[in-house]
Design a protein around this motif. Sequence first.
Motif, short mmCIF file in Angstrom:
data_model
loop_
_atom_site.label_atom_id
_atom_site.label_comp_id
_atom_site.label_asym_id
_atom_site.label_seq_id
_atom_site.Cartn_x
_atom_site.Cartn_y
_atom_site.Cartn_z
N GLY A 71 92.61 40.56 19.92
CA GLY A 71 91.46 40.57 20.82
C GLY A 71 91.82 41.16 22.16
O GLY A 71 91.07 41.98 22.73
N THR A 72 92.96 40.77 22.71
CA THR A 72 93.40 41.29 24.01
C THR A 72 93.66 42.79 23.94
O THR A 72 93.27 43.56 24.85
CB THR A 72 94.69 40.57 24.45
N LEU A 73 94.31 43.24 22.85
CA LEU A 73 94.60 44.66 22.68
C LEU A 73 93.31 45.48 22.60
O LEU A 73 93.19 46.55 23.23
CB LEU A 73 95.43 44.88 21.42
N ALA A 74 92.34 44.96 21.83
CA ALA A 74 91.07 45.68 21.69
C ALA A 74 90.36 45.80 23.03
O ALA A 74 89.79 46.84 23.37
CB ALA A 74 90.18 44.98 20.67
N VAL A 75 90.41 44.70 23.81
CA VAL A 75 89.76 44.72 25.13
C VAL A 75 90.44 45.72 26.05
O VAL A 75 89.79 46.47 26.79
CB VAL A 75 89.79 43.30 25.75
N LEU A 76 91.77 45.79 26.02
CA LEU A 76 92.49 46.73 26.88
C LEU A 76 92.14 48.18 26.52
O LEU A 76 91.91 49.02 27.41
CB LEU A 76 94.00 46.50 26.75
N ILE A 77 92.11 48.48 25.21
CA ILE A 77 91.85 49.86 24.79
C ILE A 77 90.43 50.28 25.13
O ILE A 77 90.18 51.31 25.79
CB ILE A 77 92.13 50.02 23.28
N VAL A 78 89.48 49.47 24.69
CA VAL A 78 88.07 49.84 24.89
C VAL A 78 87.66 49.63 26.34
O VAL A 78 86.93 50.46 26.92
CB VAL A 78 87.17 49.00 23.95
N GLY A 79 88.14 48.52 26.96
CA GLY A 79 87.73 48.23 28.33
C GLY A 79 88.22 49.26 29.32
O GLY A 79 87.46 49.67 30.22
N THR A 80 89.48 49.70 29.21
CA THR A 80 89.97 50.71 30.14
C THR A 80 89.21 52.02 29.99
O THR A 80 88.98 52.73 30.99
CB THR A 80 91.47 50.96 29.91
N THR A 81 88.84 52.34 28.77
CA THR A 81 88.02 53.55 28.56
C THR A 81 86.70 53.44 29.29
O THR A 81 86.23 54.41 29.93
CB THR A 81 87.77 53.76 27.05
N MET A 82 86.06 52.25 29.23
CA MET A 82 84.79 52.04 29.92
C MET A 82 84.96 52.15 31.43
O MET A 82 84.09 52.67 32.14
CB MET A 82 84.22 50.67 29.56
N VAL A 83 86.09 51.62 31.94
CA VAL A 83 86.34 51.70 33.38
C VAL A 83 86.54 53.15 33.81
O VAL A 83 86.00 53.61 34.84
CB VAL A 83 87.57 50.86 33.75
N VAL A 84 87.29 53.91 33.01
CA VAL A 84 87.58 55.30 33.36
C VAL A 84 86.31 56.14 33.35
O VAL A 84 86.08 56.98 34.25
CB VAL A 84 88.61 55.89 32.38
N ASP A 85 85.43 55.93 32.34
CA ASP A 85 84.21 56.77 32.28
C ASP A 85 83.10 56.21 33.16
O ASP A 85 81.98 56.74 33.17
CB ASP A 85 83.72 56.90 30.84
N GLY A 86 83.39 55.10 33.88
CA GLY A 86 82.44 54.59 34.86
C GLY A 86 81.35 53.70 34.32
O GLY A 86 80.47 53.28 35.08
N SER A 87 81.40 53.37 33.04
CA SER A 87 80.35 52.51 32.46
C SER A 87 80.60 51.02 32.71
O SER A 87 79.74 50.20 32.40
CB SER A 87 80.25 52.76 30.95
N MET A 88 81.77 50.70 33.28
CA MET A 88 82.10 49.30 33.56
C MET A 88 82.89 49.23 34.86
O MET A 88 83.92 49.90 34.99
CB MET A 88 82.91 48.70 32.41
N PRO A 89 82.44 48.42 35.83
CA PRO A 89 83.17 48.29 37.09
C PRO A 89 84.56 47.68 36.87
O PRO A 89 84.74 46.85 35.96
CB PRO A 89 82.29 47.35 37.93
N LEU A 90 85.51 48.06 37.70
CA LEU A 90 86.87 47.56 37.56
C LEU A 90 86.92 46.03 37.73
O LEU A 90 87.63 45.33 37.00
CB LEU A 90 87.78 48.22 38.61
N GLY A 91 86.16 45.51 38.67
CA GLY A 91 86.14 44.07 38.89
C GLY A 91 85.64 43.31 37.67
O GLY A 91 86.18 42.25 37.31
N ASP A 92 84.61 43.86 37.02
CA ASP A 92 84.10 43.22 35.81
C ASP A 92 85.14 43.25 34.69
O ASP A 92 85.28 42.28 33.92
CB ASP A 92 82.82 43.93 35.34
N PHE A 93 85.87 44.38 34.61
CA PHE A 93 86.90 44.48 33.57
C PHE A 93 88.02 43.46 33.82
O PHE A 93 88.49 42.79 32.88
CB PHE A 93 87.49 45.89 33.53
#
Length: 656
Positions: free
Chosen positions: A297-319
């Motif tokens: 679960g943690t690995l999946a969040v890191l892979i997908v979440g960082t992608t969302m942060v990079v493309d701007g669809s998710m704020p860094l604080g939320d991640f």
Amino acid sequence: MTRALLACIYVPDPDPMTQNPPKLAATAESKKSSRNQRLWVFFKTYRTWFLFGAFFLLATNAMNLAIPAYIGEAVETLRDAAAQGDSLAAGFDAVRDQLVNIGLIIVALAIGGGIARTLSRILIFNAGRHIEFDLRNEIYDKLASLGSNFFGGMSTGDITSRSANDVSFVRVFFAISFLHIINTSIAYTIAMSRMIEINWKLTLVCLIPYPLILWVLRYLVHAVFQQTQAVQAQMSELSTKVQENLGGVSVIKCYAIQDREIDDYAVMNESFFEKNMRLAVLRGGMQTLMMLVAGVGTLAVLIVGTTMVVDGSMPLGDFVEFNSYVVALAFPTAAMGWVFSVWNRGLAAFERITEILDTTPRIQEPSEDERRELPALVDNVDRGEVSLRNVSFAYPDDPETQVLHDINMEIPAGSSVAIVGRTGSGKSTLIKLIARLYDPTRGEILIDGEPLTKLALRDTRSEIGFVPQEPFLFSMTIGQNVRFGLDSLEYDDTLNRPTPTRPLLKDDTRAAISQPERIAQAVEVAGLSPDMSGFADGLDTLVGERGVTLSGGQKQRVTIARALLMDPRILILDDALSSVDTKTEGVILDHLDSIMKNRTSIILTHRFNALSRVDKIFVLDEGRIVEAGSQPELLAARGVFYEMCERQRLEESLKS
């Protein structure tokens, strides 16, 4: 919620190759129902402790899981400040103050969460200790109510293992299971609701591995339950082996067979080790599986979440906040692997305990409406009449084999009788029926005209002085062993019988004497006085486990003194003089003639020297009374008794 958890306790499905017939399956279902009801009763008794513990668990998680939101806020604050660049200097103090306030809030939440966590554990673990305390008492009370048939069918080591080790496992079952199940449920509820609020898509990604892993976990739980039962059963066998060998250590050494016993124990211990290792592997597998859930679960969040942060669809604080929730859930998730192990071990232990608690004593107390009382003991009035009417008996484990057949026997109050017969004729079984250690399969036994089954069990036994063939002493002093039965009369108000005070020596004409004096007289009557000079502490001498420091004759005489001190209505000596010399036997019997005046004496013996003293002799052969009469009458009849006497004389002449 907890009641639902207890009601849904997992029980492995029966193996189809060995499945029981429908009747036995129903029995298994009733056992499961009984077990669940008992579990709920224990939980319900201390539900206040558990509920307050759950409240503090809620407070713990509410405070600890509020921290990620503040960490996310701090990250966003720093990110915004960094984005301002040169203009940050003007508002630096405001940013710093904001971050300090966030830090103080986090510290306060962490301290509050720690205090709440400590209080939750104190409450829940103490509830588990109280349940352990109650369960130990309940088991001991049940064991005290069970009869010889139960203890003959279950080894002492097995009983000890169930009442000691298994009870501890049940305590851990309640405390650890409740703590982590409630904690994990609250943590997942709070964290998941916030995670969905932050980003529901990333939450679904985090949950991807759960269905597959839960499916695998189902089979692991099944295997752990069965293996736990096997381990605990093997522990009982080990306990029995150790207890038997320690109790019979002198026999083992005399026959120089300790090497074989060591090898046998090593084989059993190796089996226990192997079963424990298999259980450890299964438990480790569950722990690894739950860690895998957290890790994937943690690995999946890191892979997908960082992608969302990079493309701007998710704020860094939320991640950062989201990832903090994932990390926070890692421990509760991993802990559930341990909980499954504790849960199954506790269930297996409680099932073994329930087998004892659900055992129904074969000897039942009469109802209040049916209960009768024996006539009181009165000076110069004969008491202790025993009547057996068409009594037959078969042991419960072999109901087809009759040990006694249609016994009819009348023993007048105040008389002395002997029961003799060849080995295996049923003598000891007969007197166990009189002492109501067993009930007849058919027929009726009466004492002083009252049916034995209508008399209060403990009151009746307090009126019978029973000296068994194999004397048993407790790890106490000689004096404490002598007064053992007397203690029940002095400290138990429920017994319907006064503490006896009449003298035991025939030349003592006082109406009543003190208990220390009676103890000293009981020791003298039992022929133990000449031995007391050999004990440095006299009556205060410790006898060791089972009286190991005393000789066989000394142990028999202590048990005789113990029985006489009770001033019994009926005295039963089951070959109780076999280990004393003829002279001492004569002295004891002389005293008994005086002490048991107006009382009834029943003597079982293989030594016929003293039979001239008794009023009547009953001769048993293959479970039937074949002769009855005085010693001269039986010798003149030249029947079974005559043959036994002639054989004994021949054996004694050959020895001399």
